[in-house]
Design an enzyme around this catalytic site. Structure first.
Site, PDB file in Angstrom:
ATOM      1  N   GLU A 169      65.165  49.645  84.843  1.00  0.00           N
ATOM      2  CA  GLU A 169      65.408  50.793  83.982  1.00  0.00           C
ATOM      3  C   GLU A 169      66.560  51.697  84.425  1.00  0.00           C
ATOM      4  O   GLU A 169      66.336  52.857  84.797  1.00  0.00           O
ATOM      5  CB  GLU A 169      64.124  51.629  83.841  1.00  0.00           C
ATOM      6  CG  GLU A 169      62.945  50.846  83.305  1.00  0.00           C
ATOM      7  CD  GLU A 169      61.743  51.738  82.972  1.00  0.00           C
ATOM      8  OE1 GLU A 169      61.776  52.934  83.306  1.00  0.00           O
ATOM      9  OE2 GLU A 169      60.783  51.225  82.373  1.00  0.00           O
ATOM     10  N   GLU A 353      57.070  45.337  81.620  1.00  0.00           N
ATOM     11  CA  GLU A 353      56.109  46.439  81.760  1.00  0.00           C
ATOM     12  C   GLU A 353      55.558  46.806  80.396  1.00  0.00           C
ATOM     13  O   GLU A 353      56.308  46.930  79.429  1.00  0.00           O
ATOM     14  CB  GLU A 353      56.754  47.715  82.334  1.00  0.00           C
ATOM     15  CG  GLU A 353      57.023  47.671  83.802  1.00  0.00           C
ATOM     16  CD  GLU A 353      57.664  48.964  84.329  1.00  0.00           C
ATOM     17  OE1 GLU A 353      57.425  50.056  83.774  1.00  0.00           O
ATOM     18  OE2 GLU A 353      58.421  48.859  85.313  1.00  0.00           O
TER      19      GLU A 353
HETATM   20  C1  FCB Z   1      58.387  53.098  83.686  1.00  0.00           C
HETATM   21  C2  FCB Z   1      58.628  52.873  85.155  1.00  0.00           C
HETATM   22  C3  FCB Z   1      57.383  52.715  85.970  1.00  0.00           C
HETATM   23  C4  FCB Z   1      56.272  53.636  85.507  1.00  0.00           C
HETATM   24  C5  FCB Z   1      56.075  53.489  84.025  1.00  0.00           C
HETATM   25  C6  FCB Z   1      54.949  54.323  83.479  1.00  0.00           C
HETATM   26  O1  FCB Z   1      59.429  53.811  83.144  1.00  0.00           O
HETATM   27  O2  FCB Z   1      59.422  51.732  85.348  1.00  0.00           O
HETATM   28  O3  FCB Z   1      57.719  52.932  87.312  1.00  0.00           O
HETATM   29  O4  FCB Z   1      56.540  54.913  85.874  1.00  0.00           O
HETATM   30  O5  FCB Z   1      57.254  53.827  83.361  1.00  0.00           O
END
Ligand code: FCB
Length: 451
Positions: A169, A353
């Protein structure tokens, strides 16, 4: 409440990778065994972290890694995604912290022994403070330092790693860290963020050939986060606002990687906001990726406003939101994947994620996180829908294995499928972890039957 693999979905295929994810600063602790990171410094700034906490102990994972790896193995997952702490590997004097490397190689050895694929992220936001002291991501040299660090790691880990991600990210590192200042290093200027992005993307591009050389058997790529935007109304100005929000927050990151060009918006930026692009940079940045990691949590509505032409709105009061205040909107994940598929020739996509924060409570040894199970089920459905419509998707990771340090929100938000009681460091499988475990057990039993 159960989780189930929809029959005939990509999730049913044994080739589709299902895993859980964490990151170094959020779980490791053992801060005295590494260099300081920008998050250590940021945590000391009064008011920076909601509960005034820090990552000095976090989930004490460095000391409890065996218990945590046993948890991972007990879930029947195909893969575990974690990140390496740069300040645990590279010392300020340029030497390599062998103990730091050894910590991760034992994790990797465990995973390999248990037939769990290791997905290793090299940078999940914990920049060594000594590099921030030299300008951090505003300094082009940081990209070269990253490439050096990547080489040390890839040489030491060898074939133990299944998949590398250079960065997690870069939007958060650059925009939250250098434009709004809500994340470390807490710098806040529009003049900074797009310069920081450029150096982050350059770091990725410089590391890619090194990873390929030192870890030829591993796949290598990058992880981006996306928020799909929707117009607040059908008015042309709100629709234009959507395009602007998308260009600044999504396209700005993915387009240079996949096409070697920033969005056309580059020409409209005020001079002081423009990145410093040196000849050859865009070619380095657009090095071929084996996969694109996509992190998805929510969508947002946008209306015309602000001097940049768009304003991102809070979810309406009637919509379902998570403990983060983020709208639960699985359709957004399908829409996003289809849009990326339309806009680019994509490498295989991994959902690196996805998950939600809930106000979990431990009662009589149990955490009944039904909302999280519903969230995961509906988002798996959204991923499958995109696959049915032609997007090549190869895996899905739940964020997160453990409750952990949620950045500026400290320990106030729980994303884990495993509950962590911080005072005792006791881990308890939430209902969602049990649901995932049995979903994966059923899936492998079915796969065996078909063999
Ligand atoms: C993302 C991050 C991770 C966590 C989630 C909720 O942006 O990569 O570390 O904080 O959000």
């Amino acid at each position: 409440m159960k989780l189930s693999v929809p029959a005939g979905s990509i999730f049913a295929s044994p080739d589709f990778t299902i895993g859980v994810a964490t990151s170094s600063f959020q779980i490791e602790g053992a801060a005295d065994a590494r260099e300081a990171s920008i998050w250590d410094t940021f945590c000391r700034q009064p008011g920076a972290i909601a509960d005034n906490s820090n990552g000095l102990v976090a989930c004490d994972h460095v000391n409890r890694w065996q218990e945590d790896m046993a948890l991972v193995a007990s879930l029947n997952v195909d893969a575990y995604r974690f990140s390496v702490s740069w300040p645990r590997i590279m010392r300020n004097d340029g030497s390599v912290n062998q103990d730091g490397l050894a910590f991760y190689t034992q994790l990797l050895d465990f995973l390999n022994a248990h037939n769990i694929k290791a997905y290793v992220t090299l940078y999940h936001w914990d920049l060594p403070q000594y590099l921030e002291d030299r300008g951090g991501w505003l300094n082009r040299d940081t990209a070269r330092e990253f490439a050096r660090y990547a080489e040390v790691v890839a040489k030491a880990f060898g074939n133990r790693v299944y998949s590398y991600a250079t960065l997690n990210e870069p939007f958060c590192s650059a925009y939250l860290g250098y434009e709004t200042g809500v994340h470390a290093p807490g710098k806040a200027s529009r003049a900074y963020s797009k310069k920081a992005v450029h150096h982050l993307l350059l770091a990725h591009g410089l590391a890619m050939p090194i990873l390929r050389k030192c870890a030829p058997d591993a796949e290598s790529g990058i992880v981006l986060n996306f928020t799909p935007y929707y117009p607040a109304s059908e008015s042309p100005s709100d629709k234009t606002a959507v395009k602007l929000a998308h260009a600044h927050h999504n396209d700005w990151y993915v387009r240079p990687l996949l096409t070697g060009e920033y969005p056309a918006l580059l020409d409209d930026l005020p001079e002081e906001e423009k990145p410093e692009i040196v000849s050859g940079d865009m070619q380095i940045i657009s090095a071929e990726n084996d996969y694109l990691g996509v992190n998805y949590y929510t969508r947002a509505k946008v209306r015309h406003g602000d001097d940049r032409g768009f304003e991102i709105l809070e979810p309406a009061s009637e919509v379902q939101t998570t403990a983060m205040g983020w709208e639960v909107y699985p359709q957004g994940l399908t829409d996003l994947l289809l849009q990326l598929h339309r806009d680019f020739t994509l490498p295989p996509v991994l959902i690196t994620e996805n998950g939600m924060a809930c106000d979990d409570t431990l009662i009589d040894g149990k955490v009944e996180d039904v909302k999280r199970i519903e969230y995961l089920q509906s988002h798996m459905g959204a991923v499958d829908q995109a696959a049915r419509e032609g997007v090549h998707i190869t895996g899905y990771f739940v964020w997160s294995l453990l409750d952990n340090f949620e950045w500026a929100l400290g320990y106030t938000k729980r994303f884990g499928i495993v509950y962590v009681d911080y005072p005792t460091q006791q881990r308890t499988l939430k209902q969602s972890a049990k649901a995932l475990r049995s979903m994966l057990a059923t899936r492998s039993a079915q796969a065996e039957l078909q063999d």
